[in-house]
Design a protein around this motif. Structure first.
Motif, PDB file in Angstrom:
ATOM      1  N   UNK A  85       0.753  -0.955   0.442  1.00 58.79           N
ATOM      2  CA  UNK A  85      -0.883  -0.040   0.214  1.00 58.79           C
ATOM      3  C   UNK A  85       1.069   1.116   0.345  1.00 58.79           C
ATOM      4  N   UNK A  86       0.544   2.393  -0.197  1.00 60.41           N
ATOM      5  CA  UNK A  86       1.343   3.930  -0.992  1.00 60.41           C
ATOM      6  C   UNK A  86       0.137   4.403  -0.005  1.00 60.41           C
ATOM      7  N   UNK A  87       0.460   5.916   0.862  1.00 60.94           N
ATOM      8  CA  UNK A  87      -0.211   6.728   0.722  1.00 60.94           C
ATOM      9  C   UNK A  87      -1.575   7.367  -0.324  1.00 60.94           C
ATOM     10  N   UNK A  88      -0.498   7.290  -2.081  1.00 60.72           N
ATOM     11  CA  UNK A  88      -2.026   8.056  -2.226  1.00 60.72           C
ATOM     12  C   UNK A  88      -2.965   6.560  -2.695  1.00 60.72           C
ATOM     13  N   UNK A  89      -2.841   5.683  -2.068  1.00 62.89           N
ATOM     14  CA  UNK A  89      -4.273   4.482  -1.856  1.00 62.89           C
ATOM     15  C   UNK A  89      -4.940   4.784  -1.341  1.00 62.89           C
ATOM     16  N   UNK A  90      -5.070   6.029  -0.103  1.00 65.25           N
ATOM     17  CA  UNK A  90      -6.033   6.812   0.991  1.00 65.25           C
ATOM     18  C   UNK A  90      -6.936   7.788   0.223  1.00 65.25           C
ATOM     19  N   UNK A  91      -8.421   6.641   0.571  1.00 65.90           N
ATOM     20  CA  UNK A  91      -9.408   7.187   0.373  1.00 65.90           C
ATOM     21  C   UNK A  91     -10.643   5.728   0.831  1.00 65.90           C
ATOM     22  N   UNK A  92     -11.703   6.797   0.832  1.00 68.57           N
ATOM     23  CA  UNK A  92     -12.919   5.260   0.948  1.00 68.57           C
ATOM     24  C   UNK A  92     -13.328   4.362  -0.029  1.00 68.57           C
ATOM     25  N   UNK A  93     -13.432   2.864   0.337  1.00 67.66           N
ATOM     26  CA  UNK A  93     -13.791   1.914  -0.583  1.00 67.66           C
ATOM     27  C   UNK A  93     -14.731   1.598  -0.739  1.00 67.66           C
ATOM     28  N   UNK A  94     -15.075   1.674  -1.857  1.00 62.48           N
ATOM     29  CA  UNK A  94     -16.983   1.377  -2.028  1.00 62.48           C
ATOM     30  C   UNK A  94     -17.290   0.056  -2.523  1.00 62.48           C
ATOM     31  N   UNK A  95     -18.039  -0.924  -1.991  1.00 61.86           N
ATOM     32  CA  UNK A  95     -17.983  -2.171  -2.659  1.00 61.86           C
ATOM     33  C   UNK A  95     -19.331  -2.100  -3.721  1.00 61.86           C
ATOM     34  N   UNK A  96     -19.480  -2.505  -4.958  1.00 57.40           N
ATOM     35  CA  UNK A  96     -20.706  -2.138  -5.560  1.00 57.40           C
ATOM     36  C   UNK A  96     -20.689  -3.495  -6.463  1.00 57.40           C
ATOM     37  N   UNK A  97     -22.132  -4.201  -6.398  1.00 57.18           N
ATOM     38  CA  UNK A  97     -22.810  -4.644  -7.383  1.00 57.18           C
ATOM     39  C   UNK A  97     -23.469  -4.115  -8.160  1.00 57.18           C
ATOM     40  N   UNK A  98     -23.188  -4.664  -9.425  1.00 58.87           N
ATOM     41  CA  UNK A  98     -24.189  -4.837 -10.904  1.00 58.87           C
ATOM     42  C   UNK A  98     -24.188  -5.171 -11.530  1.00 58.87           C
ATOM     43  N   UNK A  99     -25.942  -4.786 -11.982  1.00 59.67           N
ATOM     44  CA  UNK A  99     -27.066  -5.019 -12.779  1.00 59.67           C
ATOM     45  C   UNK A  99     -27.629  -3.928 -14.172  1.00 59.67           C
ATOM     46  N   UNK A 100     -28.725  -5.580 -14.762  1.00 65.05           N
ATOM     47  CA  UNK A 100     -29.005  -4.221 -15.404  1.00 65.05           C
ATOM     48  C   UNK A 100     -29.619  -3.647 -15.036  1.00 65.05           C
ATOM     49  N   UNK A 101     -28.969  -1.969 -14.429  1.00 64.60           N
ATOM     50  CA  UNK A 101     -30.164  -1.180 -13.824  1.00 64.60           C
ATOM     51  C   UNK A 101     -28.773  -0.338 -13.065  1.00 64.60           C
ATOM     52  N   UNK A 102     -29.833   0.219 -12.108  1.00 63.63           N
ATOM     53  CA  UNK A 102     -28.418   1.441 -11.263  1.00 63.63           C
ATOM     54  C   UNK A 102     -27.676   0.487 -11.026  1.00 63.63           C
ATOM     55  N   UNK A 103     -26.273   0.246  -9.970  1.00 61.52           N
ATOM     56  CA  UNK A 103     -25.781  -0.731  -9.263  1.00 61.52           C
ATOM     57  C   UNK A 103     -26.317  -0.301  -7.592  1.00 61.52           C
ATOM     58  N   UNK A 104     -25.723  -1.355  -7.007  1.00 57.86           N
ATOM     59  CA  UNK A 104     -26.051  -1.360  -5.490  1.00 57.86           C
ATOM     60  C   UNK A 104     -24.721  -0.470  -4.961  1.00 57.86           C
ATOM     61  N   UNK A 105     -24.745  -0.049  -3.782  1.00 52.81           N
ATOM     62  CA  UNK A 105     -23.536   0.752  -3.372  1.00 52.81           C
ATOM     63  C   UNK A 105     -23.547   0.302  -2.029  1.00 52.81           C
TER      64      UNK A 105
END
Length: 115
Positions: A85-105
């Motif tokens: 890991x690097x300092x530039x990896x600092x972030x909020x990490x989100x999981x997403x689920x993709x389907x035919x339509x808006x994704x889930x977060x």
């Protein structure tokens, strides 16, 4: 409806490792593939990696060779193993689920990498 719950974030020194988990529940049959995104302060959300139901993976260039996405279908869970890991990896990490339509977060999990 699908619920995604991330865990595993935290504070780590540069060069260290973390493993993020994303547990899915609900109508998961509608999801074609799962992904991890991240958003650093003042920046747009960006794709980190995704994995299809069949196990095909994609990685952004900036994490290739350092991060690995995987899934455990029996547990309805997707993982992101983050090494070197690097300092530039600092972030909020989100999981997403993709389907035919808006994704889930998911709600996001904070990853902070200190120099």
């Amino acid at each position: 409806q699908v619920q995604l719950v991330e865990s595993g974030g935290g504070l780590v020194q540069a060069g260290g490792s973390l493993r993020l988990s994303c547990a899915a529940s609900g109508s998961i049959f509608s999801i074609n593939y799962m992904g991890w995104y991240r958003q650093a302060p003042g920046k747009q959300r960006e794709l980190v990696a995704h994995i299809s139901n069949g196990g095909n993976t994609y990685y952004a260039e900036f994490v290739k060779g350092r991060f690995t996405i995987s899934r455990d279908n029996a547990k309805n869970t997707v993982y992101l193993q983050m090494n070197s890991l690097k300092p530039e990896d600092t972030a909020v990490y989100y999981c997403a689920g993709f389907r035919p339509g808006p994704p889930y977060w998911g709600q996001g999990t904070q990853v902070t990498v200190s120099a």
